[in-house]
Design a protein around this motif. Structure first.
Motif, PDB file in Angstrom:
ATOM      1  N   ILE A 129     -69.966 -12.302  38.847  1.00  0.00           N
ATOM      2  CA  ILE A 129     -69.891 -13.252  37.738  1.00  0.00           C
ATOM      3  C   ILE A 129     -68.659 -14.148  37.845  1.00  0.00           C
ATOM      4  O   ILE A 129     -68.693 -15.310  37.417  1.00  0.00           O
ATOM      5  N   ALA A 130     -67.563 -13.680  38.461  1.00  0.00           N
ATOM      6  CA  ALA A 130     -66.369 -14.521  38.621  1.00  0.00           C
ATOM      7  C   ALA A 130     -66.652 -15.672  39.572  1.00  0.00           C
ATOM      8  O   ALA A 130     -66.324 -16.831  39.288  1.00  0.00           O
TER       9      ALA A 130
ATOM     10  N   GLY B   5     -64.267 -12.630  21.196  1.00  0.00           N
ATOM     11  CA  GLY B   5     -63.347 -12.445  22.300  1.00  0.00           C
ATOM     12  C   GLY B   5     -63.939 -12.714  23.668  1.00  0.00           C
ATOM     13  O   GLY B   5     -63.239 -12.612  24.677  1.00  0.00           O
ATOM     14  N   TYR B   6     -65.206 -13.048  23.726  1.00  0.00           N
ATOM     15  CA  TYR B   6     -65.888 -13.366  24.984  1.00  0.00           C
ATOM     16  C   TYR B   6     -66.294 -14.851  24.996  1.00  0.00           C
ATOM     17  O   TYR B   6     -67.391 -15.202  25.393  1.00  0.00           O
ATOM     18  N   GLU B   7     -65.366 -15.698  24.565  1.00  0.00           N
ATOM     19  CA  GLU B   7     -65.693 -17.117  24.417  1.00  0.00           C
ATOM     20  C   GLU B   7     -66.159 -17.759  25.710  1.00  0.00           C
ATOM     21  O   GLU B   7     -67.095 -18.573  25.730  1.00  0.00           O
ATOM     22  N   ALA B   8     -65.496 -17.433  26.835  1.00  0.00           N
ATOM     23  CA  ALA B   8     -65.871 -18.047  28.111  1.00  0.00           C
ATOM     24  C   ALA B   8     -67.275 -17.608  28.539  1.00  0.00           C
ATOM     25  O   ALA B   8     -68.037 -18.392  29.111  1.00  0.00           O
ATOM     26  N   THR B   9     -67.610 -16.354  28.245  1.00  0.00           N
ATOM     27  CA  THR B   9     -68.952 -15.866  28.568  1.00  0.00           C
ATOM     28  C   THR B   9     -70.004 -16.567  27.727  1.00  0.00           C
ATOM     29  O   THR B   9     -71.042 -17.009  28.243  1.00  0.00           O
TER      30      THR B   9
ATOM     31  N   ALA C 187     -55.119 -24.378  49.076  1.00  0.00           N
ATOM     32  CA  ALA C 187     -56.511 -24.559  49.491  1.00  0.00           C
ATOM     33  C   ALA C 187     -57.338 -23.312  49.225  1.00  0.00           C
ATOM     34  O   ALA C 187     -58.564 -23.392  49.101  1.00  0.00           O
ATOM     35  N   ILE C 188     -56.679 -22.155  49.147  1.00  0.00           N
ATOM     36  CA  ILE C 188     -57.376 -20.904  48.862  1.00  0.00           C
ATOM     37  C   ILE C 188     -56.946 -20.388  47.496  1.00  0.00           C
ATOM     38  O   ILE C 188     -55.760 -20.166  47.260  1.00  0.00           O
ATOM     39  N   GLU C 189     -57.904 -20.218  46.596  1.00  0.00           N
ATOM     40  CA  GLU C 189     -57.641 -19.694  45.260  1.00  0.00           C
ATOM     41  C   GLU C 189     -58.385 -18.364  45.076  1.00  0.00           C
ATOM     42  O   GLU C 189     -59.159 -17.958  45.938  1.00  0.00           O
ATOM     43  N   TYR C 190     -58.178 -17.718  43.934  1.00  0.00           N
ATOM     44  CA  TYR C 190     -58.713 -16.377  43.697  1.00  0.00           C
ATOM     45  C   TYR C 190     -59.408 -16.310  42.338  1.00  0.00           C
ATOM     46  O   TYR C 190     -59.023 -16.993  41.387  1.00  0.00           O
ATOM     47  N   ALA C 191     -60.427 -15.465  42.262  1.00  0.00           N
ATOM     48  CA  ALA C 191     -61.101 -15.198  40.991  1.00  0.00           C
ATOM     49  C   ALA C 191     -61.513 -13.737  40.959  1.00  0.00           C
ATOM     50  O   ALA C 191     -61.756 -13.111  41.988  1.00  0.00           O
ATOM     51  N   GLY C 192     -61.585 -13.203  39.762  1.00  0.00           N
ATOM     52  CA  GLY C 192     -61.929 -11.795  39.560  1.00  0.00           C
ATOM     53  C   GLY C 192     -61.203 -11.302  38.328  1.00  0.00           C
ATOM     54  O   GLY C 192     -60.164 -11.853  37.949  1.00  0.00           O
TER      55      GLY C 192
ATOM     56  N   ALA D  85     -63.446 -11.607  34.188  1.00  0.00           N
ATOM     57  CA  ALA D  85     -63.952 -12.219  35.413  1.00  0.00           C
ATOM     58  C   ALA D  85     -64.371 -13.662  35.179  1.00  0.00           C
ATOM     59  O   ALA D  85     -64.058 -14.556  35.978  1.00  0.00           O
ATOM     60  N   VAL D  86     -65.079 -13.915  34.078  1.00  0.00           N
ATOM     61  CA  VAL D  86     -65.527 -15.274  33.771  1.00  0.00           C
ATOM     62  C   VAL D  86     -64.330 -16.196  33.547  1.00  0.00           C
ATOM     63  O   VAL D  86     -64.287 -17.329  34.046  1.00  0.00           O
TER      64      VAL D  86
END
Length: 453
Positions: A19-20, A69-73, A413-418, A430-431
């Motif tokens: 999902i990220a 609390g899950y606004e982004a979702t 150039a390299i980013e991260y998500a999770g 994650a979102v």
């Protein structure tokens, strides 16, 4: 195949279709970027995957989302057009197994009246904890658990000196069951951040009617996703990023997002800069191991007041940390007249059983779970073992200490998500991390305009 110094083949490559990664890809595509997502397995969803077998719908990892609390979702749910009716409320709550029986309303405010398995002294400690959160933690930003008043204290350290029953009868069972944490290795700040953001453990929890992978599948349908495309290395090079794949091929992109657990990101990109390495290396994970028991009958809830789950304290068992009755969680998870139960192995035992054969995991986990849900083994007609070496971020004190420097790093150039990026062990974390990664990708591109081929 392009080479270093030539025009990259891809605009943005996202590694990982959990999902990220899908959230990051969605926001980048909405901003006009061309995005391709690479997923090493044969399906999307990651730890939000669901299995459909013999008429049962089994959530392999995540179980619920929250109404608050899950606004982004919820932003993504609305963006892909999932009706709210497809995300029903879980009407019943959590129970706590203590002193030989299950007690309803674990973590719910009504538990202060009923006890929820706690003595009067334990309830007073709970009330004092709630008061402290309302006063001392007022204004605390859940997106920045590194700023928590508790600092780097673990759950055990925070509760030492008078709050031991609060730990044993509430915080530890919730942390171990929901996050896979041990109280001696995980900081309390990220847990409180998660609880405060949703309104506490007694908040309104919800689930996807068609499985926890519903949002992931809906996002993937709108994106360019390559399945069975396992990335083995990601390296920054002049003109972009080089990606190497398990099948021996390679390619390049202008920018990349590593939407994978921190230990995997570290293995894929071992040459990351010092201001990134500290937090990434400190972001360890707790393994997750659970057994889905497909039942020939719907076993009843464990308490008179509706409860769909039982959390088990470490003092009662170091093998089983909880059970979720999915046929009570949501309608349609089991065929009519049947049931479904998920048995969660405790963080003390999961590492020992993680690589054991399914038969041994089932034997040990279900024999112990029978203590808390009598009739489980007799009703079970089939079992499925779900294991994640990287279950949820462990929220180690070192990660809390290193996060501020990580957030302040320059875009690259390299980013991260999770969820580890947000130090919020949840699908909402994650979102949110996917949205943050997309923002950083766009900022980096604006600072360094991409030449027209």
């Amino acid at each position: 195949m392009s080479t270093v110094g030539s025009t990259p083949e891809l605009d943005v490559a996202v590694v990982g279709a959990g999902i990220a990664g899908l959230a990051a890809a969605h926001h980048l595509a909405a901003a006009g970027r061309e995005v391709k997502v690479f997923e090493g397995s044969g399906r999307v969803g990651g730890r939000m995957a669901s299995t459909r077998v013999d008429g049962y719908l089994v959530d392999e990892g995540a179980e619920t989302i929250a109404g608050a609390g899950y606004e982004a979702t919820w932003e993504l749910i609305r963006a892909v057009g999932i009706p709210e009716a497809e995300v029903p409320v879980v009407e019943s709550g959590f129970a706590l197994w203590r002193h030989g029986r299950a007690h309803a309303r674990l973590g719910h405010p009504k538990g202060l009246l009923t006890g929820a398995g706690l003595s009067w002294r334990g309830r007073l400690a709970w009330l004092g904890f709630a008061t402290e959160l309302a006063l001392r933690w007022r204004g605390f930003d859940p997106d920045h658990p590194e700023t928590a008043p508790s600092g780097e204290l673990t759950l055990g350290q925070y509760c030492a000196g008078g709050r031991e029953e609060l730990l044993d009868g509430m915080l530890q069972p919730l942390a171990s069951h929901c996050f896979g944490w041990r109280p001696d290795t995980s900081a309390i700040g990220p847990m409180v951040a998660t609880l405060l953001s949703v309104g506490g453990a007694g908040a309104r929890w919800m689930t996807y009617r068609d499985g926890m992978d519903t949002l992931a599948r809906s996002l993937a349908d709108r994106l360019d996703v390559a399945l069975d495309a396992r990335v083995t290395a990601v390296r920054p090079e002049d003109g972009g990023v080089r990606l190497e794949f398990a099948d021996g091929t390679a390619g390049t992109a202008r920018q990349a997002v590593l939407a994978v657990p921190a230990p995997v990101a570290l293995a894929l990109h071992p040459g990351l800069p010092p201001e990134e390495r500290g937090f990434v290396a400190a972001s360890t994970y707790a393994p997750m191991l659970k057994v889905a028991c497909l039942l020939d009958r719907p076993l009843p809830g464990p308490t008179r007041s509706p409860s769909y789950a039982i959390s088990v304290p470490a003092g009662e068992s170091l093998v089983c940390t909880g059970i979720v009755l999915d046929h009570l969680k949501a309608h349609g998870r089991a065929p009519e007249g049947r049931g479904l139960a998920n048995v969660f192995v405790s963080p003390w035992t999961s590492p020992e059983l993680l690589d054991e054969p399914d038969e041994r995991v089932v034997e040990i986990a279900c024999a112990e779970a029978e203590r808390f849900l009598p009739g489980l083994r007799a009703a079970t007609v089939r079992t499925l073992v779900h294991r994640y070496r990287h279950g949820l971020p462990q929220a180690a004190p070192a990660a809390v200490r290193e996060r501020a420097a990580f957030l302040a790093r320059p875009t690259r150039a390299i980013e991260y998500a999770g969820d580890w990026v947000m130090l919020r062990p949840s699908s909402e974390g994650a979102v949110r991390s996917g949205r943050l990664a997309a923002q950083r990708v766009l900022t980096h591109a604006a600072d360094r305009p991409v030449p027209v081929p």
